[in-house]
Design a protein around this motif. Structure first.
Motif, PDB file in Angstrom:
ATOM      1  N   SER A 103      -6.309   9.764 -10.052  1.00 10.43           N
ATOM      2  CA  SER A 103      -5.609   8.238 -11.784  1.00 10.43           C
ATOM      3  C   SER A 103      -6.271   9.792 -12.054  1.00 10.43           C
ATOM      4  O   SER A 103      -5.429   9.902 -13.224  1.00 10.43           O
ATOM      5  CB  SER A 103      -6.666   7.078 -11.449  1.00 10.43           C
ATOM      6  N   LYS A 110       2.802   6.123 -14.323  1.00 15.22           N
ATOM      7  CA  LYS A 110       3.040   4.864 -13.492  1.00 15.22           C
ATOM      8  C   LYS A 110       3.317   4.852 -12.443  1.00 15.22           C
ATOM      9  O   LYS A 110       3.240   6.372 -11.064  1.00 15.22           O
ATOM     10  CB  LYS A 110       4.617   4.307 -14.082  1.00 15.22           C
ATOM     11  N   VAL A 111       1.956   4.100 -11.521  1.00 18.86           N
ATOM     12  CA  VAL A 111       1.720   4.810  -9.903  1.00 18.86           C
ATOM     13  C   VAL A 111       2.629   3.107  -9.305  1.00 18.86           C
ATOM     14  O   VAL A 111       1.833   2.200  -9.979  1.00 18.86           O
ATOM     15  CB  VAL A 111       0.524   5.544 -10.003  1.00 18.86           C
ATOM     16  N   VAL A 112       3.079   3.641  -8.504  1.00 17.96           N
ATOM     17  CA  VAL A 112       3.704   2.301  -7.502  1.00 17.96           C
ATOM     18  C   VAL A 112       2.873   2.641  -5.783  1.00 17.96           C
ATOM     19  O   VAL A 112       3.217   3.834  -5.236  1.00 17.96           O
ATOM     20  CB  VAL A 112       5.352   2.229  -7.317  1.00 17.96           C
ATOM     21  N   THR A 113       2.066   1.362  -5.558  1.00 14.62           N
ATOM     22  CA  THR A 113       1.995   1.279  -4.044  1.00 14.62           C
ATOM     23  C   THR A 113       1.732   0.930  -3.257  1.00 14.62           C
ATOM     24  O   THR A 113       2.719  -0.634  -3.574  1.00 14.62           O
ATOM     25  CB  THR A 113      -0.262   1.671  -4.241  1.00 14.62           C
ATOM     26  N   TYR A 190      -6.261  -0.234  -5.426  1.00 15.43           N
ATOM     27  CA  TYR A 190      -5.008  -0.955  -5.288  1.00 15.43           C
ATOM     28  C   TYR A 190      -4.719  -2.168  -5.805  1.00 15.43           C
ATOM     29  O   TYR A 190      -3.708  -2.171  -7.624  1.00 15.43           O
ATOM     30  CB  TYR A 190      -3.694  -0.116  -5.067  1.00 15.43           C
ATOM     31  N   ARG A 191      -3.912  -2.828  -5.318  1.00 16.69           N
ATOM     32  CA  ARG A 191      -4.379  -4.208  -6.060  1.00 16.69           C
ATOM     33  C   ARG A 191      -5.031  -5.018  -6.802  1.00 16.69           C
ATOM     34  O   ARG A 191      -4.572  -5.611  -7.815  1.00 16.69           O
ATOM     35  CB  ARG A 191      -4.765  -5.042  -4.498  1.00 16.69           C
ATOM     36  N   ARG A 193      -6.182  -3.223  -9.133  1.00 15.07           N
ATOM     37  CA  ARG A 193      -5.242  -2.302 -10.749  1.00 15.07           C
ATOM     38  C   ARG A 193      -3.691  -2.893 -10.831  1.00 15.07           C
ATOM     39  O   ARG A 193      -2.876  -2.506 -11.523  1.00 15.07           O
ATOM     40  CB  ARG A 193      -5.126  -0.895 -10.628  1.00 15.07           C
ATOM     41  N   ALA A 195      -1.476  -2.635  -8.816  1.00 17.79           N
ATOM     42  CA  ALA A 195      -0.228  -1.703  -8.442  1.00 17.79           C
ATOM     43  C   ALA A 195       0.020  -1.627  -7.443  1.00 17.79           C
ATOM     44  O   ALA A 195       0.729  -0.353  -6.617  1.00 17.79           O
ATOM     45  CB  ALA A 195      -0.395  -0.014  -8.674  1.00 17.79           C
ATOM     46  N   ARG A 197       1.881  -2.908  -3.364  1.00 14.14           N
ATOM     47  CA  ARG A 197       3.580  -3.948  -3.212  1.00 14.14           C
ATOM     48  C   ARG A 197       2.971  -3.740  -1.460  1.00 14.14           C
ATOM     49  O   ARG A 197       2.399  -2.549  -1.010  1.00 14.14           O
ATOM     50  CB  ARG A 197       4.183  -3.307  -3.210  1.00 14.14           C
TER      51      ARG A 197
END
Ligand code: AP5
Length: 217
Positions: A103, A110-113, A190-191, A193, A195, A197
């Motif tokens: 980070s 933009k970050v998608v996890t 990440y949840r 934040r 970000a 799925r």
């Protein structure tokens, strides 16, 4: 997600054998992302016999994680070489320290996890049956019924299929323990934040890929 290499950072999380590598192959093609598998990179270094490779192999063969400072320095160099480009991280980050380090390096991008979920009982079955082409890296499974004839890969080189050194039941169990203890906490990281799925990884690979595309929107 818009198709095309769009600067997106996609992180693929999941237990050993969840299908990260299998889905990564489809994702990089569909969304035109660079693919960085830290596991693959470390295995290549180990096969080349470099100092990094020898050190990494000692951790990998024991089912443990390679130290965070080594991994973060690899990631820093990779990001320097691919500034602003779309990247799929497969098997990274694996600890909260790695997630924090990433980070800091991404500075607002933009970050998608995406977390692939499978029950623990599937992990040993899938990994004990995995075979990998020594030449092109293609992944097969002796239980899937789609093994190539004659025990050689379908690629142009007809590469030999081998079993990874860490794909033996005792090491797989250790890797799973390490996943629960050290990597699972970053799912809630990440949840929190907003970000994260999650996708059910139990099903045929194409079925799982359809769920991933839906989750990515
Ligand atoms: P790494 O190579 O990343 O291994 P892993 O995370 O344990 O994941 P795997 O590669 O085993 O599984 P996968 O989820 O990719 O599953 P696959 O698609 O192949 O890391 C190895 C080691 O390197 C670590 O233990 C650690 O020591 C070190 N390391 C790496 N990154 C690190 C980091 N960031 N920090 C510190 N250390 C690090 O599928 C598995 C099998 O199942 C295949 O045979 C496949 O054909 C089959 N399969 C896949 N999907 C399906 C499906 N839907 N249905 C049926 N079978 C399926």
């Amino acid at each position: 997600m818009v198709k095309g290499r769009n600067g997106m950072i996609l992180i693929l999380l999941g237990a050993p054998g969840a299908g990260k590598g299998t889905q990564a192959e489809r994702l990089v093609e569909e969304y035109r992302l660079h693919h960085l598998s830290t596991g693959e990179l470390l295995r290549t270094a180990a096969a080349a016999g470099s100092n990094l490779g020898k050190l990494a192999k000692s951790y990998m063969d024991d089912g443990q994680l390679v130290p965070d400072d080594i991994i973060l320095s690899i990631i820093r160099s990779y990001l320097d070489e691919h500034q602003g480009e779309g990247i799929l991280f497969d098997g990274f980050p694996r600890t909260v320290a790695q997630a924090d380090g990433l980070s800091g390096m991404l500075a607002g991008r933009k970050v998608v996890t995406l977390a692939l979920e499978i029950p623990d009982r599937m992990v040993i079955d899938r990994l004990s049956a995995r075979r990998v082409c020594r030449s092109c890296g293609k992944v097969y499974n002796t239980a899937s019924g789609i093994m190539p004839h004659g025990g050689r890969c379908n690629c142009g080189d007809g590469g030999e299929l081998y079993q990874r050194d860490d794909d033996h039941p005792e090491t797989i169990r250790k890797r799973l323990e390490v996943f629960h203890k050290q990597t699972e906490p970053i799912i809630s990281y990440y949840r929190r934040r907003g970000a994260l799925r999650t996708v059910n990884g139990d099903g045929a690979p194409d079925e799982v890929f359809a769920r991933i595309k839906k989750a990515l929107g």
